[in-house]
Each structure stands twice: as C-alpha cells, then as structure tokens.
Design an enzyme around this catalytic site. Structure first.
Site, PDB file in Angstrom:
ATOM      1  N   LYS A  19       0.860  -1.186   0.000  1.00 55.57           N
ATOM      2  CA  LYS A  19       0.000   0.000   0.000  1.00 55.57           C
ATOM      3  C   LYS A  19       0.897   1.236   0.000  1.00 55.57           C
ATOM      4  O   LYS A  19       2.038   1.182   0.464  1.00 55.57           O
ATOM      5  CB  LYS A  19      -0.864   0.001   1.268  1.00 55.57           C
ATOM      6  CG  LYS A  19      -2.084   0.886   1.201  1.00 55.57           C
ATOM      7  CD  LYS A  19      -3.315   0.103   0.806  1.00 55.57           C
ATOM      8  CE  LYS A  19      -4.556   0.959   0.875  1.00 55.57           C
ATOM      9  NZ  LYS A  19      -5.767   0.177   0.656  1.00 55.57           N
ATOM     10  N   GLY A  67     -20.465   6.936   6.595  1.00 58.02           N
ATOM     11  CA  GLY A  67     -19.708   7.395   5.435  1.00 58.02           C
ATOM     12  C   GLY A  67     -20.435   6.967   4.173  1.00 58.02           C
ATOM     13  O   GLY A  67     -20.620   5.771   3.954  1.00 58.02           O
ATOM     14  N   ALA A 112     -19.787   3.475  -0.450  1.00 60.27           N
ATOM     15  CA  ALA A 112     -21.072   3.335   0.238  1.00 60.27           C
ATOM     16  C   ALA A 112     -22.233   3.891  -0.582  1.00 60.27           C
ATOM     17  O   ALA A 112     -23.373   3.434  -0.432  1.00 60.27           O
ATOM     18  CB  ALA A 112     -21.007   4.002   1.603  1.00 60.27           C
ATOM     19  N   TYR A 113     -21.962   4.846  -1.468  1.00 63.98           N
ATOM     20  CA  TYR A 113     -23.041   5.335  -2.327  1.00 63.98           C
ATOM     21  C   TYR A 113     -23.598   4.162  -3.151  1.00 63.98           C
ATOM     22  O   TYR A 113     -24.815   3.957  -3.222  1.00 63.98           O
ATOM     23  CB  TYR A 113     -22.524   6.448  -3.253  1.00 63.98           C
ATOM     24  CG  TYR A 113     -23.518   6.799  -4.331  1.00 63.98           C
ATOM     25  CD1 TYR A 113     -24.668   7.524  -4.021  1.00 63.98           C
ATOM     26  CD2 TYR A 113     -23.333   6.375  -5.647  1.00 63.98           C
ATOM     27  CE1 TYR A 113     -25.608   7.814  -5.003  1.00 63.98           C
ATOM     28  CE2 TYR A 113     -24.261   6.659  -6.628  1.00 63.98           C
ATOM     29  CZ  TYR A 113     -25.400   7.378  -6.304  1.00 63.98           C
ATOM     30  OH  TYR A 113     -26.327   7.650  -7.272  1.00 63.98           O
TER      31      TYR A 113
HETATM   32  N1  LIG Z   1     -12.765   2.481  -2.903  1.00 63.91           N
HETATM   33  C1  LIG Z   1     -12.592   1.161  -2.846  1.00 63.91           C
HETATM   34  O1  LIG Z   1     -12.755   0.452  -3.848  1.00 63.91           O
HETATM   35  C2  LIG Z   1     -12.215   0.535  -1.552  1.00 63.91           C
HETATM   36  C3  LIG Z   1     -12.337   1.210  -0.365  1.00 63.91           C
HETATM   37  N2  LIG Z   1     -12.065   0.568   0.812  1.00 63.91           N
HETATM   38  C4  LIG Z   1     -12.222   1.260   2.076  1.00 63.91           C
HETATM   39  O2  LIG Z   1     -13.574   1.687   2.226  1.00 63.91           O
HETATM   40  C5  LIG Z   1     -13.621   2.931   2.914  1.00 63.91           C
HETATM   41  C6  LIG Z   1     -14.346   3.963   2.073  1.00 63.91           C
HETATM   42  O3  LIG Z   1     -13.669   4.118   0.844  1.00 63.91           O
HETATM   43  P1  LIG Z   1     -14.196   5.126  -0.279  1.00 63.91           P
HETATM   44  O4  LIG Z   1     -15.661   5.064  -0.361  1.00 63.91           O
HETATM   45  O5  LIG Z   1     -13.384   4.865  -1.477  1.00 63.91           O
HETATM   46  O6  LIG Z   1     -13.728   6.504   0.347  1.00 63.91           O
HETATM   47  P2  LIG Z   1     -14.442   7.923   0.242  1.00 63.91           P
HETATM   48  O7  LIG Z   1     -13.432   8.914   0.725  1.00 63.91           O
HETATM   49  O8  LIG Z   1     -15.069   8.134  -1.082  1.00 63.91           O
HETATM   50  O9  LIG Z   1     -15.624   7.772   1.299  1.00 63.91           O
HETATM   51  C7  LIG Z   1     -15.455   7.846   2.664  1.00 63.91           C
HETATM   52  C8  LIG Z   1     -16.548   8.752   3.203  1.00 63.91           C
HETATM   53  O10 LIG Z   1     -16.464   8.733   4.620  1.00 63.91           O
HETATM   54  C9  LIG Z   1     -16.696  10.044   5.084  1.00 63.91           C
HETATM   55  N3  LIG Z   1     -16.141  10.184   6.420  1.00 63.91           N
HETATM   56  C10 LIG Z   1     -14.852  10.340   6.806  1.00 63.91           C
HETATM   57  N4  LIG Z   1     -14.761  10.403   8.147  1.00 63.91           N
HETATM   58  C11 LIG Z   1     -16.026  10.256   8.614  1.00 63.91           C
HETATM   59  C12 LIG Z   1     -16.591  10.226   9.914  1.00 63.91           C
HETATM   60  N5  LIG Z   1     -15.849  10.364  11.008  1.00 63.91           N
HETATM   61  N6  LIG Z   1     -17.929  10.035  10.035  1.00 63.91           N
HETATM   62  C13 LIG Z   1     -18.697   9.916   8.928  1.00 63.91           C
HETATM   63  N7  LIG Z   1     -18.220   9.946   7.675  1.00 63.91           N
HETATM   64  C14 LIG Z   1     -16.902  10.120   7.523  1.00 63.91           C
HETATM   65  C15 LIG Z   1     -16.050  10.950   4.044  1.00 63.91           C
HETATM   66  O11 LIG Z   1     -16.577  12.254   4.086  1.00 63.91           O
HETATM   67  C16 LIG Z   1     -16.389  10.204   2.757  1.00 63.91           C
HETATM   68  O12 LIG Z   1     -17.620  10.655   2.187  1.00 63.91           O
HETATM   69  C17 LIG Z   1     -12.150   3.284   3.210  1.00 63.91           C
HETATM   70  O13 LIG Z   1     -11.805   2.801   4.490  1.00 63.91           O
HETATM   71  C18 LIG Z   1     -11.379   2.523   2.155  1.00 63.91           C
HETATM   72  O14 LIG Z   1     -10.046   2.231   2.534  1.00 63.91           O
HETATM   73  C19 LIG Z   1     -11.682  -0.742   0.862  1.00 63.91           C
HETATM   74  C20 LIG Z   1     -11.568  -1.459  -0.286  1.00 63.91           C
HETATM   75  C21 LIG Z   1     -11.745  -0.864  -1.587  1.00 63.91           C
HETATM   76  C1  LIG Z   2      -7.770  -1.341  -5.684  1.00 61.32           C
HETATM   77  C2  LIG Z   2      -8.021  -1.023  -4.296  1.00 61.32           C
HETATM   78  C3  LIG Z   2      -9.470  -1.008  -4.148  1.00 61.32           C
HETATM   79  C4  LIG Z   2      -7.241  -1.950  -3.468  1.00 61.32           C
HETATM   80  C5  LIG Z   2      -7.031  -1.511  -2.074  1.00 61.32           C
HETATM   81  O1  LIG Z   2      -6.144  -0.763  -1.794  1.00 61.32           O
HETATM   82  C6  LIG Z   2      -7.952  -1.983  -1.058  1.00 61.32           C
HETATM   83  O2  LIG Z   2      -8.698  -2.934  -1.290  1.00 61.32           O
HETATM   84  O3  LIG Z   2      -7.931  -1.419   0.052  1.00 61.32           O
END
Ligand SMILES: NC(=O)C1=CN([C@@H]2O[C@H](COP(=O)(O)OP(=O)(O)OC[C@H]3O[C@@H](n4cnc5c(N)ncnc54)[C@H](O)[C@@H]3O)[C@@H](O)[C@H]2O)C=CC1
Ligand SMILES: CC(C)CC(=O)C(=O)O
Length: 367
Positions: free
Chosen positions: A80, A180, A185-186
């Site tokens: 990472k 979040g 999550a959307y």
């Molecule tokens: N994007 C992906 O494909 C993957 C994401 N993840 C994990 O899933 C989680 C979300 O990832 P994404 O949706 O890509 O990130 P993102 O940044 O788009 O969404 C995270 C959301 O959480 C909100 N947030 C942050 N702190 C908060 C709090 N204290 N209370 C409420 N909301 C809060 C942010 O404003 C944001 O809208 C992360 O932990 C990420 O590492 C894991 C695997 C793959």
């Molecule tokens: C391609 C990413 C979604 C891979 C990653 O870093 C994760 O799953 O946390």
C-alpha cells in the site's frame, strides 16, 4: 516507532520513503509480503497529523492487503502507499508523475490503484510513467473506478452475514446504518435500497448525506450518533479504527459488515464484539471486490470474469464463519487463519527451483 523491530514482528519486506521537492510529493510505499505474487494495493492521499501517523497507516494497510489478496484467492501479495497531503488542494500532475517513476523503479514488486483520496484520473497520470498501475480509465482497456465493485462485494458479503445472524440472507426490511456515504457506500446504498432495506446514513460531508437521503430515502443522523442507532446491521464505510472502546458499548446492531479497512482498532475489539454475539464480517474479506476487479486487469480485463469472482465474497464470508465455528474463535481470527493457510500452502507448493518462473505479470507483458 522502532521501524525495524515493527517490520520484524510482522514480517514486512520493504518500506520506501519517496519525496519530490518540486511537486511536493511525500509518499510512503510499504511492501508487506510477496509470497503469492507482486504486492497490489491502493494509494491513499490523506492529511495526516504527522509522518509517524502516515507511516503507521501505510504499514497497517499494506499488511491488510496481504491478507485481503490471499483470502480472495488472488495470486498477489500485499502492499500500500500513503501520500501525505490534502487531496482537495495538494494534487498536481508532476506529483503523480514523480510517484509513477518511483513505482516503475520497483520493477513490478508493487502495483498500485485507487484508495481514499485518489481517483481514476490520478491513476491515468501515474500510468504515463509506469506499467504497474491498475484502476485506470476504461479507454485504456482497464477496469476504471474500483468502488462499485467493492460495493457489490460488500453487498454480497453482507447478505452472507445476514444469513448467519438472522437465518435468511434477504435484506428486505432490514435497518442498515451506514457510516460514510462516499465512493463505495453510495453504490452499496443503491444495492441495499433496491433490495428494500431501510437506510440510516451519516457523513461529515453534507452533500454526500443529502444525495443518499434524496436518492434512497435514507434517514440522516449526526456522525457521532451512528453507533447507537437502533438497527440490524452496522456498515462502517468511512475510515478505520471505529470498532473501539468508545463505540462498542453503543452498538445495537447484530451484524457489522462494511467496506472500511482496519475496522477493529485493536484485535481485542474483535474479541469484545464476538463475546457480545455480534456477527462480524471481517473487513478485508468483505471489501475485496475492488482489488479483485483491478487485479483482473493483469489478465486483460474481463468484467464478467471479475464480477463472478466478486460474487464469491458471499462464499468466502461463509467459509470464515465455518472456520470460526469449527475452531471456536472470533471471525477476525478465522479470516487470518484462512489467509495464512493459503499463503503457507502456496509457499510450499512454489518452493522448488524453476529456471523461468511464471507469474501473473508475465501474462501482462506477453500481451
Ligand atoms: N474504494 C474502494 O474500492 C475501496 C475502499 N475501501 C475502504 O472503504 C472505505 C471507504 O472508501 P471510499 O468510499 O473509497 O472513500 P471515500 O473517501 O469516497 O468515502 C469515505 C466517506 O467517509 C466520510 N467520512 C470520513 N470520516 C467520517 C466520519 N468520522 N464520520 C462519517 N463519515 C466520515 C467521508 O466524508 C467520505 O464521504 C475506506 O476505508 C477505504 O479504505 C476498501 C476497499 C476498496
Ligand atoms: C484497488 C483497491 C481497491 C485496493 C485496495 O487498496 C484496497 O482494497 O484497500
């Protein structure tokens, strides 16, 4: 932190500190374990309070990727990157070009993709400098943004967890609290809404909340109130460490199943929720959809093939529950056992000398 001691304790292979003064790049690439293949894991850009905090995050996330990739059945190791900076203000083209050159220098030991704070557009810039990046634009024959794939995997895993807790995997009428509502999550909320679940959402970003309220009829609560809401399932989809001493006593949910990485602040918090009878779908098993999707690019991206593998997250979560029951252990320990067993089995299977060893990247080079 005593870095070498920590690396020795958890068997890290390599930590790289990369800086480029002109562009402001400050990145830490961590390669945890490459037994199964090159290390694949996303790049997170975040406003860390200190370099120590960034390093700790990178270390934990990289190790999580080793387990995630192993548990998902991928021939990939774990790594990472974290970039220190504000993703809304500090990005520039030169930064991602410089970062891409550092990755290229690793000659395939590490492959990157998106994570919190980075986008497909950033990956496209990195691609100008290195072959070892995934999650680039579909125009390049790639899989694009991994978030919808991650969301679908979480949805599948959540259904398996619901079956374990409630005897049926239907989410119709279930009350699901989502922390979040960002990229993953959307899309998760969309699946849940389509199945007839009732959503309670929170986010520090008001626009993200408003969108979920408008499109999915979700009820909104303040960020601090999400832990204690009456619900069937709690879905942590923001940042890590949110299952902790402060939040556990507030939880009313029977199931915890969400996309966030490193949900348990410490392992003992996994024991605590186990003792409370909460069904916990281990984070790195349920959120593997994104990495499964981008990993498919290494074979020449085929969406149908990737989605089929993502569907299996349901079965992977069931396997974890079965191991937990068989060995009478919490599910987070069962997940580790499943991943470690695969790594050890493959280490043995691949131990004999081979003149021209074959691995996942040799397929990519051949195209
Ligand atoms: N994007 C992906 O494909 C993957 C994401 N993840 C994990 O899933 C989680 C979300 O990832 P994404 O949706 O890509 O990130 P993102 O940044 O788009 O969404 C995270 C959301 O959480 C909100 N947030 C942050 N702190 C908060 C709090 N204290 N209370 C409420 N909301 C809060 C942010 O404003 C944001 O809208 C992360 O932990 C990420 O590492 C894991 C695997 C793959
Ligand atoms: C391609 C990413 C979604 C891979 C990653 O870093 C994760 O799953 O946390």
């Amino acid at each position: 932190m005593e870095l070498f001691k920590y690396m020795e304790t958890y068997d890290y292979e390599q930590v790289l500190f990369c800086q480029d003064k002109e562009s402001g790049l400050k990145a830490i690439i961590v390669i945890h374990d490459t037994t199964l293949g090159p290390a694949l894991g996303g790049t997170r850009m975040w406003m860390y309070n200190s370099e120590e905090e960034a390093l700790e995050d990178a270390l934990r996330l990289a190790r999580g990727m080793t387990y995630k990739n192993a548990a998902a059945g991928l021939n990939l190791g774990g790594g990472k990157t974290v970039i220190i900076g504000d993703p809304r203000k500090d990005k520039n083209e030169a930064m991602f070009r410089a970062f891409g050159r550092f990755i290229q220098g690793l000659n395939g030991r590490y492959i990157t993709a998106e994570d919190v704070g980075t986008t497909v557009a950033d990956m496209d810039i990195i691609y100008q400098e290195t072959d070892y990046v995934t999650g680039i634009s579909p125009e390049f024959g790639s899989s694009g943004n991994p978030s919808p794939a991650t969301a679908y995997g979480v949805y599948r895993g959540m259904k398996a967890a619901a079956k374990e807790a409630f005897g049926s995997d239907s989410l119709e009428g279930k009350v699901i609290a989502v922390q979040g509502v960002g990229n993953v999550a959307y899309h998760l909320c969309r699946h849940l809404h389509e199945e007839g679940a009732k959503l309670i959402v929170t986010d520090i970003n008001k626009e993200a909340v408003a969108r979920a309220v408008e499109e999915f009829g979700a009820k909104a609560v303040d960020p601090n109130d999400i832990y204690g809401v009456e619900c069937d399932i709690f879905a942590p989809c923001a940042l890590g460490g949110i299952i902790n001493d402060q939040t556990i006593p507030q939880l009313k949910a029977k199931v915890i199943a969400g996309s966030a990485n490193n949900q348990l602040k410490e392992p003992r918090h996994g024991d605590m929720i186990h003792e409370m009878g909460i069904v916990y779908a281990p984070d790195y098993v349920i959120n593997a959809g994104g990495v499964i999707n981008v990993a498919d690019e290494l074979y020449g991206y085929n969406r149908e093939r990737a989605m089929k593998k993502i569907e299996q997250i349901y079965d992977n979560i069931e396997k974890v529950f079965a191991i937990a029951k068989r060995d009478n252990i919490p599910t987070y320990v069962a997940a580790d056992r499943m991943a470690e067993e695969r790594i050890e089995t493959m280490r043995k299977a691949r131990s004999q000398f081979l003149q021209n060893g074959h691995h996942i990247l040799s397929r990519r080079r051949a195209r």
